[in-house]
Structures are given as structure tokens and as C-alpha cells.
Design a protein around this motif. Structure first.
Motif, PDB file in Angstrom:
ATOM      1  N   UNK A  55       0.831  -1.210   0.000  1.00 39.85           N
ATOM      2  CA  UNK A  55       0.000   0.000   0.000  1.00 39.85           C
ATOM      3  C   UNK A  55       0.864   1.259   0.000  1.00 39.85           C
ATOM      4  N   UNK A  56       2.024   1.211   0.673  1.00 39.94           N
ATOM      5  CA  UNK A  56       2.932   2.357   0.637  1.00 39.94           C
ATOM      6  C   UNK A  56       3.477   2.564  -0.767  1.00 39.94           C
ATOM      7  N   UNK A  57       3.806   1.457  -1.448  1.00 42.12           N
ATOM      8  CA  UNK A  57       4.280   1.553  -2.829  1.00 42.12           C
ATOM      9  C   UNK A  57       3.173   2.096  -3.740  1.00 42.12           C
ATOM     10  N   UNK A  58       1.953   1.677  -3.468  1.00 36.34           N
ATOM     11  CA  UNK A  58       0.826   2.156  -4.273  1.00 36.34           C
ATOM     12  C   UNK A  58       0.648   3.665  -4.114  1.00 36.34           C
ATOM     13  N   UNK A  59       0.749   4.146  -2.881  1.00 40.97           N
ATOM     14  CA  UNK A  59       0.624   5.583  -2.646  1.00 40.97           C
ATOM     15  C   UNK A  59       1.724   6.351  -3.376  1.00 40.97           C
ATOM     16  N   UNK A  60       2.934   5.792  -3.318  1.00 43.01           N
ATOM     17  CA  UNK A  60       4.045   6.450  -4.007  1.00 43.01           C
ATOM     18  C   UNK A  60       3.809   6.472  -5.516  1.00 43.01           C
ATOM     19  N   UNK A  61       3.254   5.383  -6.044  1.00 45.25           N
ATOM     20  CA  UNK A  61       2.989   5.296  -7.474  1.00 45.25           C
ATOM     21  C   UNK A  61       1.925   6.304  -7.897  1.00 45.25           C
ATOM     22  N   UNK A  62       0.886   6.439  -7.074  1.00 43.05           N
ATOM     23  CA  UNK A  62      -0.201   7.353  -7.402  1.00 43.05           C
ATOM     24  C   UNK A  62       0.243   8.811  -7.348  1.00 43.05           C
ATOM     25  N   UNK A  63       1.240   9.086  -6.497  1.00 45.10           N
ATOM     26  CA  UNK A  63       1.739  10.455  -6.389  1.00 45.10           C
ATOM     27  C   UNK A  63       2.645  10.826  -7.552  1.00 45.10           C
ATOM     28  N   UNK A  64       3.258   9.808  -8.178  1.00 41.65           N
ATOM     29  CA  UNK A  64       4.173  10.049  -9.288  1.00 41.65           C
ATOM     30  C   UNK A  64       3.497   9.771 -10.620  1.00 41.65           C
ATOM     31  N   UNK A  65       4.052  10.322 -11.669  1.00 41.22           N
ATOM     32  CA  UNK A  65       3.591   9.984 -13.007  1.00 41.22           C
ATOM     33  C   UNK A  65       4.072   8.591 -13.359  1.00 41.22           C
ATOM     34  N   UNK A  66       3.383   7.936 -14.255  1.00 43.58           N
ATOM     35  CA  UNK A  66       3.769   6.579 -14.658  1.00 43.58           C
ATOM     36  C   UNK A  66       5.197   6.547 -15.203  1.00 43.58           C
ATOM     37  N   UNK A  67       5.622   7.636 -15.845  1.00 40.51           N
ATOM     38  CA  UNK A  67       6.962   7.678 -16.413  1.00 40.51           C
ATOM     39  C   UNK A  67       8.026   7.678 -15.326  1.00 40.51           C
ATOM     40  N   UNK A  68       7.702   8.308 -14.182  1.00 45.48           N
ATOM     41  CA  UNK A  68       8.688   8.411 -13.097  1.00 45.48           C
ATOM     42  C   UNK A  68       8.690   7.191 -12.177  1.00 45.48           C
ATOM     43  N   UNK A  69       7.705   6.337 -12.318  1.00 47.40           N
ATOM     44  CA  UNK A  69       7.645   5.125 -11.486  1.00 47.40           C
ATOM     45  C   UNK A  69       8.414   4.023 -12.206  1.00 47.40           C
ATOM     46  N   UNK A  70       9.581   3.696 -11.686  1.00 44.92           N
ATOM     47  CA  UNK A  70      10.507   2.802 -12.376  1.00 44.92           C
ATOM     48  C   UNK A  70       9.979   1.377 -12.428  1.00 44.92           C
ATOM     49  N   UNK A  71      10.562   0.604 -13.348  1.00 45.73           N
ATOM     50  CA  UNK A  71      10.174  -0.805 -13.480  1.00 45.73           C
ATOM     51  C   UNK A  71      10.516  -1.588 -12.227  1.00 45.73           C
ATOM     52  N   UNK A  72      11.651  -1.256 -11.612  1.00 44.32           N
ATOM     53  CA  UNK A  72      12.050  -1.974 -10.394  1.00 44.32           C
ATOM     54  C   UNK A  72      11.072  -1.719  -9.260  1.00 44.32           C
ATOM     55  N   UNK A  73      10.578  -0.490  -9.144  1.00 44.44           N
ATOM     56  CA  UNK A  73       9.588  -0.172  -8.109  1.00 44.44           C
ATOM     57  C   UNK A  73       8.281  -0.907  -8.365  1.00 44.44           C
ATOM     58  N   UNK A  74       7.898  -0.971  -9.630  1.00 41.95           N
ATOM     59  CA  UNK A  74       6.673  -1.678  -9.978  1.00 41.95           C
ATOM     60  C   UNK A  74       6.795  -3.162  -9.695  1.00 41.95           C
ATOM     61  N   UNK A  75       7.982  -3.718  -9.981  1.00 37.45           N
ATOM     62  CA  UNK A  75       8.215  -5.130  -9.706  1.00 37.45           C
ATOM     63  C   UNK A  75       8.207  -5.408  -8.203  1.00 37.45           C
ATOM     64  N   UNK A  76       8.810  -4.504  -7.446  1.00 35.45           N
ATOM     65  CA  UNK A  76       8.823  -4.655  -5.985  1.00 35.45           C
ATOM     66  C   UNK A  76       7.400  -4.602  -5.430  1.00 35.45           C
ATOM     67  N   UNK A  77       6.605  -3.701  -5.971  1.00 35.24           N
ATOM     68  CA  UNK A  77       5.203  -3.588  -5.553  1.00 35.24           C
ATOM     69  C   UNK A  77       4.453  -4.874  -5.864  1.00 35.24           C
ATOM     70  N   UNK A  78       4.703  -5.431  -7.047  1.00 35.34           N
ATOM     71  CA  UNK A  78       4.023  -6.668  -7.426  1.00 35.34           C
ATOM     72  C   UNK A  78       4.468  -7.833  -6.551  1.00 35.34           C
ATOM     73  N   UNK A  79       5.725  -7.851  -6.132  1.00 39.89           N
ATOM     74  CA  UNK A  79       6.221  -8.906  -5.237  1.00 39.89           C
ATOM     75  C   UNK A  79       5.503  -8.850  -3.893  1.00 39.89           C
ATOM     76  N   UNK A  80       5.329  -7.645  -3.389  1.00 41.86           N
ATOM     77  CA  UNK A  80       4.596  -7.491  -2.125  1.00 41.86           C
ATOM     78  C   UNK A  80       3.156  -7.985  -2.289  1.00 41.86           C
ATOM     79  N   UNK A  81       2.560  -7.652  -3.444  1.00 43.82           N
ATOM     80  CA  UNK A  81       1.193  -8.116  -3.709  1.00 43.82           C
ATOM     81  C   UNK A  81       1.117  -9.642  -3.708  1.00 43.82           C
ATOM     82  N   UNK A  82       2.041 -10.273  -4.404  1.00 48.96           N
ATOM     83  CA  UNK A  82       2.015 -11.740  -4.517  1.00 48.96           C
ATOM     84  C   UNK A  82       2.205 -12.399  -3.157  1.00 48.96           C
ATOM     85  N   UNK A  83       3.165 -11.908  -2.382  1.00 49.36           N
ATOM     86  CA  UNK A  83       3.412 -12.479  -1.055  1.00 49.36           C
ATOM     87  C   UNK A  83       2.218 -12.271  -0.127  1.00 49.36           C
TER      88      UNK A  83
END
Length: 506
Positions: free
Chosen positions: A237-265
């Protein structure tokens, strides 16, 4: 005694090293002295133990049954003779008496006194032989853990580091309680905002294994995994908030992958725990939030429906509230929403959603639903938590006014609801004292209640008379309108009370 602590291994930060993490020490290895020495640190440094040791009373004051050996902190009646070893029954009595003193101190929030008696209790155990201890080692360990933790949570000299150290010692008292101690320790860390430390402890506990796993340990392990999933959701949820505050261009692939890992776990662990019958509100809400974010609305609906309607789960009003809010977010039909709230109304008629339920029923063209709406709003006001809710009183006043303005059609609905309340609502809602207080604190509330008091109890009701007098004295125009309305519909009051004894005019 304090030398025992000094001899413990400590890390570079000055904290005790975790000993025996891979193979907990069994109850047969438990030595009360080590824990006792640690509790001594909570006593005033200037006095030490000597300041808390009672001086023996003269022998002639002991009485025929009084023993003679002095135990620190305990009354003289609990002393044992030095010349003869304490009998087995005397040992049990002494131990139980000490526990009673500890319990008394805990109930009175006397944490310093409880710590002193705890030291005495541990000394009793340390000086006794194993053969004298009739209490099972597991129960003994649990008592020390429960009492010690309670003292440390409230003692003014205790801190997080000390409680962490004590908890690690308690984890190694025996295999049976390892996961339970871990869970309570994790709750403590979470309550103190130590999220990272809690997550580390959950990871260690999740990987812990010892011998054959019992059914109880399996359930505790699932709880461990569930709370780990909850913290994974928190990180997601913290990663989601950070993503929503940033533009999609500024949200890196590594951050998105980390967010997805938290989701899966989080999803894996949360999904498992909510399959077990029980009350899992925070886990269900978190899991549904994950599913909704990734667009899996069918799975979210299935989870919430199962949680609310599965007969194997204990009755839980929150489950119906969660389902209602989900259906409302999804724009479901009014019929679906009403069916959910109807069950919630039967379970908790005072629930905060009852005003929404009433509003939906009031708008219906069917008499049956509008009749239910009147029942709902009357039942809401049966509870003290709603006594001063202006909106609830406005809803009831509005519906009764509509009934009166419609040629008294359905006045029998009002009569049915009032008959079961006429003996206690006057004192509960319409006393002279409440009239004064309501008028001083909330004129709008006083107005709505006065209107209902005049209709239900008549124009001689003291609540109605007081509020009307104050309103007219203040030259409030709407109170003149109120007076005319009640006078016009005085016949309604007579019809409501026609088949019952005269209502009490408080």
C-alpha cells in the motif's frame, strides 16, 4: 545475582544475543534464577533487595502454624522453618500465596510491587526441588511468561529493549509456547510502530521448525504467515501511494516489480487464513483491496460473500458491512444493497449503516418496505448511542409528519411501534432534564424531539412544553409552526394512545 546478566553474551549494540534459536530449550532445562536476576533490575537501584525484605516478626507473634524461614517480600505467615525442610503442602501453599499477591498487585496496577513478588516467586521455584513442583513445567513456564510480560508492559522502568530480551528468553522455555510467544511479541512491536522489527520476527518464526508439528502449532504458524501477509500488504500500500503520487513515467520498473512482489506475497498468505472459519476482518479487507486494485472483482465478491454468508463462520456484522460497501462501490442494484442491510439490521439494529438502510426503504413505493423503514428508525433510537443524533430524530419526525399529512394513513404503524416503547421512551428520551439539556446544547435536536413528544405523548408532555416555551420566548418562528402542527394533529395522539393506558407526562 546481577552477575548472571553480565555473563550473558551481548552483541555490538549491547543487547543480548539470541541463544538457542535453532533448538529451544525444553522445560526441563528451565532455571528460574536467570529470569529472577533480570527482574531485579526493575527494583530501585539505591535500595537493592535489602530494602524490600521484611524483617522477621518476633517468634511469639507468629502463631501456631507460622513457619520460621523468611522469604523476601512475603508476609511472615508464609515463612518456613529453617530446622526442618518445608513440607510439600507448605510449599504449594507458599507458592499459591505468592501468586495471589502477584495477582492482587496486577489488579491494582501496582507494577513495582508485582515485580517484587515476581522475584520472590522465582526464588521459591529456584530453591525447590523438581519433585516438589507438582505444577507441570509447561504451565509453570506459561505463568512466568504471562505475568512477566504484563509487568514489563506497564512498569515505568521497562523499555522496548528489555521486553525484547525477556521475550527471547521466554521463547526458549519450551517448544510448546514458542510460536505463541512470537505472536504476542509481534503484536507488541506493531503497537509500538516497529514494523520492520515485527517483519523480521515474523520471518524467523515462519521458518521455525522443531520435531513433529501439532495441530495447534499448525494453526499458530498460519497466523504467523497471515500477519506476515498483512505487513506485506502494508508495504504494498505504501508503494501504491508512491505510485499514485508520481507519473507513470517516473515510477521505475524496479519499483513496480517490488510492488508486485509485495502483492504476490500478501495475497498468498491472506488467502490462506481467510479460508479457516473465524473472524478475520483486517485480513479480508486487505485481501479485497489487493484484488480490487488489480481488477479481480469476481474474486473479491466471492471472498466477501463467503465471509458474510458461510454458516461455518461465526456471526460477524462487519462481514455484511464490507459486502455492502463493495456492492455499493460496484454500483450494484438497490435490491442487492437492501438484502445485505436487511440481514445486518437483524444482527445489529444500531449499526451506523441503518440510516442508509432507512433512506433506501423510505424511497420505496411498497408499503411493506416503508413500514420496515419506520421500524428501523425506531429501533435505532432505542440505543443510547443514538440519543442525540439529530439526523436520526429528523428521519423519524419526517416520516411521522408524512403519515399525519396523508390523512393519518398508516397511523397504525406508528401505534404498533409506540406500544412497545410507551413505558420507557418517555423517561429515556423525553424527560424534563433532557429538555433543558437538549435546548442548551442543540436547538435543532430539541426541536425535532419536541415535535415527536407532542405527537406521541400529547401537548401536556413536559419535554414538549419546555422546549416550546423556550422557542416561543426566543421568538423563533418555527416553534409557532410546531405549536400549530401539534394542536392540529392532537387527534392523532388520542388515536395512538386509544387502546393503552395514558402515557406518563414527564
Amino acid at each position: 545475582m546481577i552477575g548472571t546478566l553480565r555473563s550473558l553474551a551481548r552483541n555490538k549494540h549491547g543487547l543480548p544475543l539470541l541463544v538457542g534459536q535453532s533448538r529451544p530449550v525444553g522445560p526441563r532445562h528451565f532455571r528460574p534464577g536467570g529470569v529472577r536476576d533480570w527482574f531485579i533490575l526493575l527494583l530501585p537501584a539505591a535500595e537493592g533487595m535489602d530494602g524490600f525484605v521484611e524483617q522477621p516478626a518476633p517468634r511469639e507473634e507468629w502463631g501456631s502454624l507460622a513457619p520460621s524461614i523468611h522469604l523476601p517480600l512475603l508476609p511472615c505467615l508464609l515463612h518456613h522453618p529453617v530446622t526442618r525442610g518445608p513440607k510439600e503442602t507448605e510449599f504449594q501453599k507458599t507458592k499459591e500465596a505468592c501468586l495471589n499477591y502477584i495477582q492482587d498487585a496486577l489488579l491494582q496496577n501496582q507494577w513495582q510491587r508485582a515485580a517484587e513478588f515476581m522475584i520472590s516467586y522465582l526464588e521459591i521455584l529456584e530453591t525447590s526441588t523438581v519433585s516438589k513442583r507438582k505444577t507441570a513445567p509447561e504451565l509453570l513456564c506459561q505463568a512466568i511468561w504471562r505475568i512477566g510480560t504484563e509487568i514489563l508492559l506497564h512498569h515505568s522502568k521497562s523499555n522496548i529493549e528489555e521486553l525484547n530480551y525477556f521475550t527471547e528468553r521466554m521463547k526458549n522455555l519450551g517448544v510448546k509456547y514458542y510460536l505463541k510467544v512470537c505472536l504476542e511479541h509481534i503484536f507488541y512491536l506493531l503497537c509500538n510502530g516497529l514494523i520492520d522489527e515485527a517483519y523480521q520476527n515474523l520471518t524467523l518464526a515462519e521458518s521455525w521448525r522443531y520435531g513433529e508439528q501439532t495441530a495447534a502449532q499448525n494453526d499458530e504458524l498460519k497466523l504467523i504467515q497471515a500477519y506476515k501477509g498483512l505487513l506485506d500488504y502494508y508495504n504494498w500500500s505504501k508503494k501504491r501511494e508512491a505510485m499514485l503520487e508520481l507519473d507513470e513515467e517516473n515510477f521505475t520498473d524496479s519499483s513496480e516489480q517490488e510492488m508486485h512482489n509485495f502483492f504476490r506475497q500478501a495475497a498468498v498468505n491472506l488467502k490462506e487464513i481467510i479460508k479457516i472459519p473465524g473472524v478475520w476482518d483486517p485480513f479480508v479487507v486487505s485481501y479485497v483491496d489487493l484484488l480490487e486494485f488489480y481488477g479481480d472483482f469476481d474474486e473479491a465478491r466471492e471472498v466477501l460473500t463467503e465471509y458474510a454468508y458461510n454458516s461455518k463462520f461465526p456471526p460477524n456484522p462487519n462481514a455484511h458491512a464490507y459486502l455492502y460497501h463493495f456492492l455499493k462501490r460496484r454500483g450494484e442494484s438497490k435490491k442487492s444493497l437492501v438484502s445485505v442491510l436487511k440481514i445486518l439490521h437483524k444482527t445489529v439494529p444500531s449499526h451506523e449503516l441503518m440510516l442508509e438502510f432507512y433512506t433506501m426503504l423510505k424511497k420505496s413505493k411498497k408499503d411493506k418496505k416503508r413500514r420496515l423503514g419506520l421500524e428501523v428508525i425506531f429501533e435505532v433510537l432505542d440505543f443510547a448511542g443514538w440519543k442525540e443524533n439529530v439526523k436520526a430524530w429528523s428521519c423519524l419526525a419526517e416520516q411521522i409528519k408524512q403519515i399525519l399529512d396523508n390523512s393519518n394513513k398508516h397511523l397504525d404503524w406508528v401505534k404498533e411501534e409506540w406500544n412497545s416503547r410507551k413505558d420507557w421512551w418517555p423517561a429515556f428520551h423525553f424527560s424534563h432534564y433532557l429538555a433543558k439539556r437538549n435546548w442548551q446544547e442543540n436547538e435543532k435536536l430539541a426541536y425535532e424531539k419536541a415535535l415527536l413528544a407532542g405527537i406521541l405523548l400529547g401537548k401536556d408532555c413536559k419535554y414538549y412544553k419546555y422546549v416550546l416555551h423556550q422557542g416561543c420566548k426566543a421568538k423563533k418562528k418555527r416553534f409557532q409552526t410546531l405549536k400549530k402542527f401539534v394542536k392540529k394533529h392532537n387527534s392523532a395522539y388520542l388515536r395512538i394512545t386509544a387502546c393503552s393506558d395514558s402515557s406518563t407526562h414527564l
